[in-house]
Design a protein around this motif. Structure first.
Motif, mmCIF file in Angstrom:
data_model
loop_
_atom_site.group_PDB
_atom_site.id
_atom_site.type_symbol
_atom_site.label_atom_id
_atom_site.label_comp_id
_atom_site.label_asym_id
_atom_site.label_seq_id
_atom_site.Cartn_x
_atom_site.Cartn_y
_atom_site.Cartn_z
ATOM 1 N N MET A 1 0.782 -1.187 -0.099
ATOM 2 C CA MET A 1 0.045 -0.061 -0.053
ATOM 3 C C MET A 1 0.775 1.250 -0.183
ATOM 4 S SD MET A 1 -3.100 0.879 -0.267
ATOM 5 C CE MET A 1 -4.011 2.364 -0.421
ATOM 6 N N GLU A 2 2.013 1.236 0.747
ATOM 7 C CA GLU A 2 2.918 2.455 0.866
ATOM 8 C C GLU A 2 3.222 2.721 -0.514
ATOM 9 O OE1 GLU A 2 6.172 1.661 3.559
ATOM 10 O OE2 GLU A 2 7.479 3.129 2.409
ATOM 11 N N ARG A 4 1.881 2.090 -3.447
ATOM 12 C CA ARG A 4 0.778 2.784 -4.253
ATOM 13 C C ARG A 4 0.677 4.200 -3.657
ATOM 14 N NH1 ARG A 4 -4.009 -0.920 -3.317
ATOM 15 N NH2 ARG A 4 -2.534 -2.718 -2.562
ATOM 16 N N ALA A 92 -3.746 4.445 5.686
ATOM 17 C CA ALA A 92 -3.747 4.256 4.241
ATOM 18 C C ALA A 92 -4.954 5.036 3.744
ATOM 19 C CB ALA A 92 -3.488 3.177 3.385
#
Ligand code: ADP
Ligand code: MG
Length: 319
Positions: A1-2, A4, A92
């Motif tokens: 996720m980081e 993205r 996130a």
């Protein structure tokens, strides 16, 4: 996720510059400083609830995080080039990241600033932006250098952001239909760094500082660095019509002296260069007002009122 999230930031802030050999995506950015230039570097952190009210739009936060840094470069007479963004988020949140990146990019594009790297971590919401700019060797403006007899000037108007903050805090309810209210809010949420004015002051101003913590506090820093005093003529402080209309002249003057977040430039000029300074700033559509003079007796004093305590203004660690 980081990763993205980082991609979302990279897509939204893309800005080509020939002096960026390698931008976001490797372990470090590779950048080329032009010959004959010094690198001016600054960093500022924005913490939710301290530097912007909880509930501020992400795009405004992204804009302001860059604006406060560009203001520091402006005060040095440096031309902005590159930025880094360290972002900490509780979770996130793509919508928030998009907003931050878009607000940041809007201002970055205006000044041709490339975001070349950063860091993305989890924790209480805050962001740090670092900026890098160029100034020809030996030409930087500093807080030191003010001389007795210099005239003291400030760009734009003072106190508007402090007025905007009062409206956000509900001291006086914010009315979105009121032009004056909206313009004060805009000064708080979307400060406009005086980058072109800073460049125009190279070779003309003796000393310069950006007004971020309140005029009295920041002038105090300039005086201390220059080993001089400044006498401020309170009647000359540039106040906007909006600020006076909403808060009245007495409060407006108080905000102008002690309120923070103005991001105007305060600088000193020898009398022989005043006309040149006015002309150079007028070329950039920037108004500057003479608010006082540099005197021998150290510290800041208000004409007709006398010396004022040194550290009036915002201090994160008072006492
Ligand atoms: P490293 O583990 O080597 O520090 P990261 O995974 O933190 O690398 O970051 C990968 C790349 O993305 C690096 O080039 C870094 O500079 C960039 N980056 C990370 N976070 C951000 C951000 N918030 N804004 C811009 N660039 C970022
Ligand atoms: Mg990292």
């Amino acid at each position: 996720m980081e990763f993205r999230l980082i991609d979302r930031i990279r897509e939204r802030t893309a800005q080509a510059r020939e002096d960026v050999r390698l931008g976001i995506g490797d372990d470090a950015a590779l950048l080329v400083v032009p010959p004959g230039q010094e690198l001016a570097v600054a960093i500022d952190t924005l913490v939710e609830g301290v530097h912007f009210p909880v509930g501020t739009a992400p795009a405004d936060i992204g804009w302001k995080a860059l604006a406060v840094n560009l203001s520091d470069l402006a005060a040095m007479g440096a031309a902005p080039a590159w930025a880094l963004l360290a972002l900490t988020l509780p979770h996130a949140d793509p919508a928030r990241v998009d907003g931050l990146a878009e607000g940041f990019a809007q201002l970055a594009r205006e000044h041709g600033v490339a975001l070349v790297g950063g860091d993305t971590t989890r924790g209480p919401f805050c962001l740090s932006v670092a900026v890098h700019g160029f100034v020809p060797q030996g030409q930087a403006l500093t807080r030191a250098g003010a001389c007795v007899g210099d005239a003291v000037f400030v760009t734009g108007t003072l106190g508007d952001a402090a007025g905007g903050l009062r409206l956000v805090q509900g001291e006086r309810p914010f009315d979105p239909a009121d032009d004056a209210h909206r313009s004060l809010r805009a000064r708080l949420d979307r400060p406009v760094p005086r980058v072109r004015a800073g460049l125009a002051l190279r070779g003309l101003a003796h000393a310069c500082i950006d007004v971020s913590d309140g005029l009295l506090a920041d002038l105090g820093h300039l005086c201390a660095a220059s080993g001089v005093g400044v006498e401020v003529d309170c009647g000359a402080l540039p106040l906007s019509a909006a600020l006076c209309a909403v808060f009245g002249e007495a409060d407006a003057r108080e905000f102008a002296l002690s309120g923070g977040d103005d991001y105007e430039l305060c600088f000193t000029v020898p009398p022989a260069r005043i006309a040149a300074v006015q002309a150079a700033l007028a070329d950039h559509g920037c108004r500057a007002t003479r608010i006082g003079r540099v005197v021998e007796e150290q510290g800041v004093s208000l004409a007709g009122i006398g010396p004022v305590p040194h550290r009036r203004g915002w201090d994160h660690f008072p006492g």
